[in-house]
Write a protein that holds these residues in place. Structure first.
Motif, PDB file in Angstrom:
ATOM      1  N   ARG A  82       0.827  -1.212   0.000  1.00  0.00           N
ATOM      2  CA  ARG A  82       0.000   0.000   0.000  1.00  0.00           C
ATOM      3  C   ARG A  82       0.861   1.262   0.000  1.00  0.00           C
ATOM      4  O   ARG A  82       0.501   2.280  -0.584  1.00  0.00           O
ATOM      5  N   ASP A  83       2.026   1.181   0.655  1.00  0.00           N
ATOM      6  CA  ASP A  83       2.922   2.330   0.791  1.00  0.00           C
ATOM      7  C   ASP A  83       3.784   2.446  -0.477  1.00  0.00           C
ATOM      8  O   ASP A  83       4.503   1.523  -0.838  1.00  0.00           O
ATOM      9  N   LEU A  84       3.729   3.595  -1.142  1.00  0.00           N
ATOM     10  CA  LEU A  84       4.492   3.781  -2.368  1.00  0.00           C
ATOM     11  C   LEU A  84       5.999   3.692  -2.147  1.00  0.00           C
ATOM     12  O   LEU A  84       6.748   3.397  -3.076  1.00  0.00           O
ATOM     13  N   LYS A  85       6.436   3.943  -0.916  1.00  0.00           N
ATOM     14  CA  LYS A  85       7.869   3.869  -0.634  1.00  0.00           C
ATOM     15  C   LYS A  85       8.366   2.428  -0.600  1.00  0.00           C
ATOM     16  O   LYS A  85       9.492   2.143  -0.996  1.00  0.00           O
ATOM     17  N   THR A  86       7.539   1.525  -0.111  1.00  0.00           N
ATOM     18  CA  THR A  86       7.952   0.118   0.014  1.00  0.00           C
ATOM     19  C   THR A  86       7.385  -0.768  -1.096  1.00  0.00           C
ATOM     20  O   THR A  86       7.834  -1.898  -1.260  1.00  0.00           O
ATOM     21  N   ARG A  87       6.421  -0.266  -1.852  1.00  0.00           N
ATOM     22  CA  ARG A  87       5.800  -1.075  -2.903  1.00  0.00           C
ATOM     23  C   ARG A  87       6.801  -1.609  -3.921  1.00  0.00           C
ATOM     24  O   ARG A  87       6.742  -2.803  -4.273  1.00  0.00           O
ATOM     25  N   PRO A  88       7.753  -0.799  -4.408  1.00  0.00           N
ATOM     26  CA  PRO A  88       8.689  -1.342  -5.407  1.00  0.00           C
ATOM     27  C   PRO A  88       9.456  -2.563  -4.922  1.00  0.00           C
ATOM     28  O   PRO A  88       9.639  -3.530  -5.684  1.00  0.00           O
ATOM     29  N   ASN A  89       9.883  -2.557  -3.678  1.00  0.00           N
ATOM     30  CA  ASN A  89      10.701  -3.665  -3.192  1.00  0.00           C
ATOM     31  C   ASN A  89       9.904  -4.962  -3.097  1.00  0.00           C
ATOM     32  O   ASN A  89      10.405  -6.036  -3.433  1.00  0.00           O
TER      33      ASN A  89
END
Length: 247
Positions: free
Chosen positions: A25-32
């Motif tokens: 849900r968090d764009l900061k952690t979504r890529p990983n």
């Protein structure tokens, strides 16, 4: 599955559900987390393809076709996650091209999850040419069954109003359906080889192993205070077909 294992399964699944939902849900952690899924889905393709060839050589045409379809699905899943990363201007790091240092070699070792899940089995025993069919079917059945629920659950937390997130949601719901189908054919494959009692015994054993693996994974996350190594880097222009998301 005994009562304690059932309770631990519910608890562990709940923790993982909360963690994975928060991460995607968090764009900061979504890529990983998307990169982790891409690596897992794409990484299973050579294994499944080799198993399909082995089943064909052994005369099991039905299983060979199911495994070939499974490999094809996982290839498409990897592309869906790669496309989702591209929409975020990210791509998976090619670790094979990075200099090998003691720290990078250590980070590329088998995860705590799979170390616990396959405890007692050597890497040699798990190769597609020699792995026991019942071990493969039961262990993968559990993973696919749970993955179908996990992907559907994560998809639901993604917003509908934002096009990129909506595309990812549609893709993950499609993947969840595929994983359900994979679990179904694996269960049928076990029933073709064993009695219902034996199948249940194997399923219970690998369910217990999955519980232990989840607890090991959660323990690793807690030790790192929720921090994970980065699997992504800024991306270059991609030609991945966006229609993959909706197919």
């Amino acid at each position: 599955m005994n009562f304690l294992t059932h309770i631990l399964h519910l608890a562990g699944s709940g923790v993982f559900a909360y963690y994975s939902a928060a991460q995607i849900r968090d764009l900061k952690t979504r890529p990983n987390i998307l990169a982790g899924f891409q690596l897992a889905e794409s990484g299973s393709v050579p294994f499944l393809t080799a198993l399909s060839d082995r089943a064909a050589a052994e005369g099991d045409t039905w299983l060979a076709e199911k495994l070939a379809k499974h490999a094809s699905d996982e290839t498409r899943h990897g592309k869906i996650f790669a496309h989702a990363l591209q929409q975020l201007d990210k791509q998976v790091i090619d670790f094979k091209r990075q200099p090998q240092t003691p720290s990078t070699k250590k980070s590329q070792q088998r995860s705590p999850f799979f170390t616990a899940f396959f405890e007692g089995y050597s890497q040699e025993q798990l190769k597609p040419a020699v792995i026991d069919w019942n071990v493969f079917m039961a262990s993968t059945y559990i993973l696919e069954l749970d993955a179908s629920k996990d992907f559907a659950r994560m998809a639901k937390v993604l917003p509908d109003h934002e096009p990129t997130a909506r595309n990812l949601k549609l893709g993950m719901l499609n993947i969840a359906e595929d994983e359900t189908g994979h679990a179904a054919y694996l269960y049928e494959a076990m029933m073709r080889r064993m009695s219902a009692t034996e199948v249940q015994k194997f399923v219970d054993m690998w369910r217990t192993r999955k519980v232990n693996a989840i607890l090991a994974m959660v323990g690793g996350i807690l030790q790192r205070n929720g921090e994970t190594r980065s699997l992504v880097q800024d991306s270059a222009p991609s030609e991945i077909d966006s229609e993959l998301v909706a197919t």
